[in-house]
Every structure is written in structure tokens, then in C-alpha cells.
Design a protein around this motif. Structure first.
Motif, PDB file in Angstrom:
ATOM      1  N   ARG A   1       0.851  -1.190   0.000  1.00  0.00           N
ATOM      2  CA  ARG A   1       0.000   0.000   0.000  1.00  0.00           C
ATOM      3  C   ARG A   1       0.891   1.247   0.000  1.00  0.00           C
ATOM      4  O   ARG A   1       1.918   1.288   0.684  1.00  0.00           O
ATOM      5  CB  ARG A   1      -0.882  -0.008   1.251  1.00  0.00           C
ATOM      6  CG  ARG A   1      -1.943   1.075   1.284  1.00  0.00           C
ATOM      7  CD  ARG A   1      -2.653   1.073   2.636  1.00  0.00           C
ATOM      8  NE  ARG A   1      -3.303  -0.200   2.889  1.00  0.00           N
ATOM      9  CZ  ARG A   1      -4.533  -0.510   2.482  1.00  0.00           C
ATOM     10  NH1 ARG A   1      -5.236   0.379   1.808  1.00  0.00           N
ATOM     11  NH2 ARG A   1      -5.059  -1.685   2.767  1.00  0.00           N
TER      12      ARG A   1
ATOM     13  N   GLY B   1       5.304   2.657   9.497  1.00  0.00           N
ATOM     14  CA  GLY B   1       4.333   1.612   9.769  1.00  0.00           C
ATOM     15  C   GLY B   1       4.416   1.158  11.211  1.00  0.00           C
ATOM     16  O   GLY B   1       5.403   1.421  11.904  1.00  0.00           O
TER      17      GLY B   1
ATOM     18  N   GLY C   1       2.998  -2.214  12.151  1.00  0.00           N
ATOM     19  CA  GLY C   1       2.678  -3.632  12.228  1.00  0.00           C
ATOM     20  C   GLY C   1       3.913  -4.510  12.173  1.00  0.00           C
ATOM     21  O   GLY C   1       5.051  -4.032  12.239  1.00  0.00           O
TER      22      GLY C   1
ATOM     23  N   GLY D   1       1.072  -1.851   5.123  1.00  0.00           N
ATOM     24  CA  GLY D   1       0.044  -2.816   4.744  1.00  0.00           C
ATOM     25  C   GLY D   1       0.029  -3.109   3.261  1.00  0.00           C
ATOM     26  O   GLY D   1       0.879  -2.620   2.497  1.00  0.00           O
TER      27      GLY D   1
ATOM     28  N   ASP E   1     -12.227  -4.257   2.005  1.00  0.00           N
ATOM     29  CA  ASP E   1     -10.796  -4.126   1.702  1.00  0.00           C
ATOM     30  C   ASP E   1     -10.453  -4.584   0.298  1.00  0.00           C
ATOM     31  O   ASP E   1      -9.279  -4.715  -0.042  1.00  0.00           O
ATOM     32  CB  ASP E   1      -9.975  -4.934   2.717  1.00  0.00           C
ATOM     33  CG  ASP E   1     -10.140  -4.412   4.135  1.00  0.00           C
ATOM     34  OD1 ASP E   1     -10.158  -3.172   4.303  1.00  0.00           O
ATOM     35  OD2 ASP E   1     -10.265  -5.230   5.065  1.00  0.00           O
TER      36      ASP E   1
END
Length: 307
Positions: free
Chosen positions: A112, A147, A149, A235, A252
Motif C-alpha cells: 500500500r 508503519g 505492524g 500494509g 478491503d
């Protein structure tokens, strides 16, 4: 006409190919690129049978197994998928058009984007979406990883081994990462500068990246970080555009499939990260691929009996 076309060459697609071949199905695998997301991953410690393996090493093993079977493979990008009046399918790519009685959509996901000024301009000139691929290019330099994550923290850990300075910038006020990865980040000998709760506003430079502009959430004062590299790890987006208007998507844009990988169209299956399964793991994608091939085979058996 093929009995099965598999779209994608990652863990789901390659596993589907092996299972289809073992069922002696006439199959074609169409992929834009070999290997899928594992090709961007350096450290894999949770794939059964390997205490540790890199993504490229693991996918080389997948490929070695696929090559033992008579599977047709085309390195082409799929641009359209359509249902024919008799219930079979046409897959159109930038290299041709193919027909099959069943199709497995296993095209995975792609990074992304931030969608900020300078990002596209400096992609390949300091902006990267793959720390595994490009990390060594920034040895001795200052970099930012964006990010919060697992992938972002893993990227920060990885580039900290070569970069002179690493900033980890998270929009969220807390990390959404596994505890073991957070522990590894905190245990680094060369600490990463953590900037939690910051929004990225722009990437700046002349010929290459020179600065990253961020702001603290709730504030308007811009902060410029002097960096030569920016790794975007916010992501992934499903590669599902060619299914637009044909398959049902969730919010999504993942393809909706049931627990047997069946979509809203009979004979059309979705496996791996492109579908709406809740967990995105290599082992789950591979399992999805196996399941999809077996269910496709079962579908063809029932279709033959009906005919």
C-alpha cells in the motif's frame, strides 16, 4: 481448453499447481512475478519444517517441486477474467487469452502506498517497499521505516543491521505487532528511534530522497528528518482489479470466499492473501492453494457426472 487456470505464483498458486498436477488436471499457471510476498521476506521462523529460512529460499523449494510436474507456466499479468455462457472462463493477460473450466484466483497482495507528495517521484530513488530487497543499499545511511505492524517492525530490525540511523514512524499510538517482534525491536544493540503517533506528510529531495516530513498527530508543526531512505510498510492491497464487477469483494477489496475457497461464481475459487480469510500467513496461503485445487477437481467431477 484447460481444466484449471491458476492466477498467481506465490505460496497459494504454487501449492495449487502441485495438487492439480497430482490429480492429473490439465493446468496453466499465469503469474506476473514468481514467488509472491515471501520474496520480500528475509526471516521466516514459523513455516513448519524449517527452524529458519529466508523467503527466497523457501520459494525456490516451492518452485523446485512445481517443476517436477507438467504444469504450463506463463509469466504474464492478468488483466481480465470473464465467465463464458457455458460456465467456463476466459483469462486475458498482457500476453494472450486462455480458457479453462475452472479458475483459482491466487494473485496475492502488493504494498500500500502513502499517497503523499514526493512518494512516486522518489520511488526507486530512496523510497522502497521492500527492506529485504533494498536494505543493503543504505549501509551507513539514515533511513525511516513507516508503519506500526509486524512488517514495519521487522523492516526496522533488519535495516538497523546496516543503516547508521533508523527512525520507526507509526501513525498509530501503539504497535499492532506480535509481542516477540516488539521484544526483538527493544533488544537491538543499535536502538531504533521510535516516533509513535506521527503522520507522514511528504518526501523531499533533489535527485534522491533527502528529507521526510512528519507531524505529531494533533499538532501542525512539521518536522523534517534528514534521511536517504524511506521504507513504506503500511500494509498491502489485494491484486483483485481484474475481478472487478465479477466477484464479490469485502470493504478491503479482498475476494469473498467460503471456508472451501469457493466464491460467488461456481467453478471460480480464491486462495491465499487475495481472499477474505482473517489471517495472512504463508502456511495458510499454501493450505488455501491445496484446498482450492482439490475443490476445483471435485467440482469438475460433479460437472462431468451432470453432463
Amino acid at each position: 481448453m484447460y481444466e484449471l487456470i491458476i492466477i498467481g505464483g506465490g505460496p497459494a498458486g504454487m501449492t495449487a499447481a502441485v495438487y492439480a498436477a497430482r490429480k492429473q488436471m490439465k493446468a496453466l499457471m499465469v503469474m506476473k512475478e514468481f514467488g509472491g510476498q515471501p520474496m520480500w521476506t528475509m526471516d521466516i521462523e514459523n513455516y513448519m519444517g524449517y527452524q529458519f529460512v529466508t523467503g527466497p529460499e523457501l520459494m525456490a523449494k516451492f518452485d523446485e517441486q512445481v517443476q517436477k510436474f507438467p504444469i504450463d507456466i506463463k509469466y504474464e499479468e492478468v488483466t481480465a477474467l470473464a465467465v463464458l455462457p457455458d460456465g467456463s472462463f476466459t483469462v486475458t493477460s498482457d500476453g494472450g487469452e486462455y480458457q479453462a473450466k475452472t479458475v483459482i484466483v491466487a494473485s496475492g497482495k502488493r504494498p500500500r502506498r502513502l499517497e503523499v507528495p514526493g512518494e512516486l517521484e522518489f520511488t526507486g530513488r530512496g523510497v522502497s517497499y521492500c527492506a529485504t530487497c533494498d536494505g543493503p543499499l543504505f549501509a551507513g545511511k539514515a533511513v525511516a521505516v513507516i508503519g506500526g505492524g509486524n512488517s514495519a517492525l521487522q523492516a526496522a530490525i533488519e535495516v538497523s543491521k546496516v543503516a547508521a540511523k533508523v527512525y520507526l514512524i507509526s501513525l498509530m499510538n501503539d504497535y499492532k505487532a506480535d509481542p516477540i517482534i516488539i521484544e526483538k525491536l527493544k533488544a537491538l544493540q543499535q536502538p531504533v528511534t521510535e516516533l509513535i503517533g506521527y503522520t507522514t506528510k511528504a518526501v523531499k529531495g533533489s535527485q534522491a530522497v533527502e528529507k521526510l516530513v512528519i507531524v505529531k498527530n494533533g499538532d501542525s508543526n512539521e518536522i523534517e528528518l534528514a534521511v536517504q531512505g524511506v521504507f513504506v510498510e503500511i500494509g498491502l492491497m489485494p491484486n483483485s482489479e481484474y475481478c472487478e464487477g465479477l466477484l464479490a469483494f469485502n470493504e478491503d477489496r479482498e475476494v469473498i470466499a467460503d471456508c472451501r475457497t469457493r466464491t460467488n461464481i461456481p467453478g471460480l475459487f480464491a486462495a491465499g492473501d487475495v481472499n477474505n480469510g482473517p489471517d495472512k500467513q504463508i502456511v495458510i496461503a499454501a493450505g488455501d492453494g491445496a484446498k482450492a485445487a482439490l475443490v476445483a477437481y471435485e467440482y469438475l467431477l460433479h460437472r462431468r457426472r451432470a453432463d
